[in-house]
Design a protein around this motif. Structure first.
Motif, short mmCIF file in Angstrom:
data_model
loop_
_atom_site.label_atom_id
_atom_site.label_comp_id
_atom_site.label_asym_id
_atom_site.label_seq_id
_atom_site.Cartn_x
_atom_site.Cartn_y
_atom_site.Cartn_z
N GLY A 30 95.07 14.78 -74.11
CA GLY A 30 94.19 13.76 -74.64
C GLY A 30 92.76 14.24 -74.78
N VAL A 31 92.28 15.00 -73.81
CA VAL A 31 90.93 15.55 -73.87
C VAL A 31 90.82 16.54 -75.02
N ASN A 32 91.82 17.39 -75.18
CA ASN A 32 91.80 18.35 -76.28
C ASN A 32 91.83 17.67 -77.63
N THR A 33 92.57 16.58 -77.74
CA THR A 33 92.64 15.87 -79.02
C THR A 33 91.33 15.15 -79.31
N ALA A 34 90.70 14.60 -78.29
CA ALA A 34 89.38 13.98 -78.48
C ALA A 34 88.36 15.02 -78.94
N ILE A 35 88.42 16.21 -78.36
CA ILE A 35 87.51 17.28 -78.77
C ILE A 35 87.83 17.72 -80.20
N ALA A 36 89.12 17.81 -80.53
CA ALA A 36 89.51 18.16 -81.90
C ALA A 36 88.97 17.15 -82.90
N MET A 37 89.03 15.87 -82.54
CA MET A 37 88.45 14.83 -83.39
C MET A 37 86.98 15.08 -83.63
N SER A 38 86.24 15.33 -82.55
CA SER A 38 84.79 15.49 -82.67
C SER A 38 84.40 16.74 -83.44
N ILE A 39 85.07 17.86 -83.19
CA ILE A 39 84.67 19.08 -83.89
C ILE A 39 85.09 19.03 -85.35
N ALA A 40 86.16 18.31 -85.66
CA ALA A 40 86.54 18.13 -87.07
C ALA A 40 85.47 17.33 -87.81
N VAL A 41 84.96 16.27 -87.16
CA VAL A 41 83.91 15.47 -87.78
C VAL A 41 82.64 16.30 -87.95
N VAL A 42 82.32 17.14 -86.97
CA VAL A 42 81.17 18.04 -87.08
C VAL A 42 81.27 18.86 -88.36
N ALA B 48 60.84 23.28 -74.86
CA ALA B 48 60.96 22.49 -76.08
C ALA B 48 62.17 22.93 -76.89
N GLY B 49 62.42 24.23 -76.90
CA GLY B 49 63.59 24.75 -77.60
C GLY B 49 64.88 24.29 -76.95
N VAL B 50 64.90 24.29 -75.61
CA VAL B 50 66.08 23.82 -74.89
C VAL B 50 66.30 22.33 -75.14
N TRP B 51 65.22 21.56 -75.12
CA TRP B 51 65.30 20.12 -75.37
C TRP B 51 65.84 19.85 -76.76
N THR B 52 65.37 20.58 -77.75
CA THR B 52 65.88 20.42 -79.12
C THR B 52 67.35 20.80 -79.21
N TYR B 53 67.69 21.91 -78.59
CA TYR B 53 69.06 22.44 -78.61
C TYR B 53 70.07 21.40 -78.15
N PHE B 54 69.76 20.73 -77.05
CA PHE B 54 70.69 19.76 -76.49
C PHE B 54 70.60 18.39 -77.16
N GLY B 55 69.86 18.31 -78.25
CA GLY B 55 69.81 17.07 -79.01
C GLY B 55 70.85 17.00 -80.12
N PHE B 56 71.53 18.09 -80.41
CA PHE B 56 72.45 18.14 -81.55
C PHE B 56 73.89 17.90 -81.12
N TYR B 57 74.56 17.01 -81.84
CA TYR B 57 75.98 16.74 -81.58
C TYR B 57 76.81 18.00 -81.79
N THR B 58 76.42 18.82 -82.75
CA THR B 58 77.12 20.08 -83.00
C THR B 58 77.14 20.95 -81.75
N VAL B 59 75.99 21.09 -81.12
CA VAL B 59 75.90 21.94 -79.92
C VAL B 59 76.71 21.35 -78.78
N LEU B 60 76.54 20.06 -78.51
CA LEU B 60 77.26 19.43 -77.41
C LEU B 60 78.77 19.52 -77.61
N THR B 61 79.22 19.31 -78.84
CA THR B 61 80.65 19.35 -79.11
C THR B 61 81.18 20.77 -79.04
N ASN B 62 80.41 21.73 -79.50
CA ASN B 62 80.86 23.12 -79.38
C ASN B 62 80.92 23.58 -77.93
N ILE B 63 80.08 23.02 -77.08
CA ILE B 63 80.19 23.31 -75.65
C ILE B 63 81.53 22.79 -75.13
N LEU B 64 81.91 21.59 -75.55
CA LEU B 64 83.21 21.05 -75.15
C LEU B 64 84.35 21.91 -75.69
#
Length: 216
Positions: free
Chosen positions: A80-92, A40-56
């Motif tokens: 391009g991939v790095n800039t997309a990740i920069a976009m997402s982590i900035a929004v986070v 349940a903790g793992v399931w919750t963990y992978f539900g957050f955009y913050t976590v998924l984006t920090n993995i990237l």
């Protein structure tokens, strides 16, 4: 990437992976204390955009640290991939500090994980993007392509919520707000993603022109 930035990428990748591992442990401990299992903790963990984006972010920094030694590192080394990740982590960082920080008050190791994932890593990765990522190949047309990730996450949240009624963020809570309001909120956030991406591409192209214009 210039060699002088590889130590920076190495150290910050280690920080990112540590914070992610710590947050996973804390998520599991929380669900177990509430009478649920570790899954349940793992399931919750992978539900957050913050976590998924920090993995990237951690993957991109790791790719920068070790260089293009395989398909995954070559992918995460692409500008391009790095800039997309920069976009997402900035929004986070912005969304959390503007809308979500006031909703809870973590302490101890949870405070450390919270500040690392929401405050430190956005600033660190934007600095890495500015200093170490070549930007000559950035194009305005990439901005819309990059929205596939946040749009995909939104669909993922709706499916998860339909399965168990849990939504990771208040502005995406269909149970409390209804689908119409949630879709409206999501569209507003998506516009913010696009605005951030446009700023990053504009800055990146400006930086690339300056580099070309500098005398050898």
């Amino acid at each position: 990437m210039p060699t002088r930035y590889r130590w920076f990428a190495t150290c910050t990748a280690a920080l990112g992976w540590f914070a992610l591992a710590l947050q996973l442990l804390l998520s599991i401990q929380l669900t177990q204390s509430n009478g649920q299992g570790a899954l349940a903790g793992v399931w919750t963990y992978f539900g957050f955009y913050t976590v998924l984006t920090n993995i990237l972010v951690a993957l991109a920094l790791t790719a920068g640290a070790i260089g293009p030694r395989g398909t995954i590192t070559r992918f995460f080394g692409r500008p391009g991939v790095n800039t997309a990740i920069a976009m997402s982590i900035a929004v986070v960082g912005v969304i959390y500090n503007v809308l979500l920080r006031k909703l809870w008050h973590p302490e101890g190791w949870q405070l450390f994980a919270d500040m690392t994932l929401h405050d430190a890593m956005p600033l660190i990765f934007l600095l890495y993007w500015w200093l170490a990522v070549p930007k000559q190949s950035l194009r305005w047309s990439q901005v819309l392509v990059w929205q596939a990730y946040p749009a995909g996450y939104f669909a993922y949240v709706l499916v998860r919520g339909a399965l168990n009624g849990w939504y990771p963020y208040p502005f995406l809570d269909v149970t409390a707000l209804g689908y119409v309001s949630v879709v409206g909120d999501a569209l507003m956030v998506l516009l913010f993603f696009i605005a951030v991406a446009l700023v990053l591409v504009g800055l990146g192209r400006w930086q690339a022109r300056r580099v070309v214009a500098q005398p050898a």
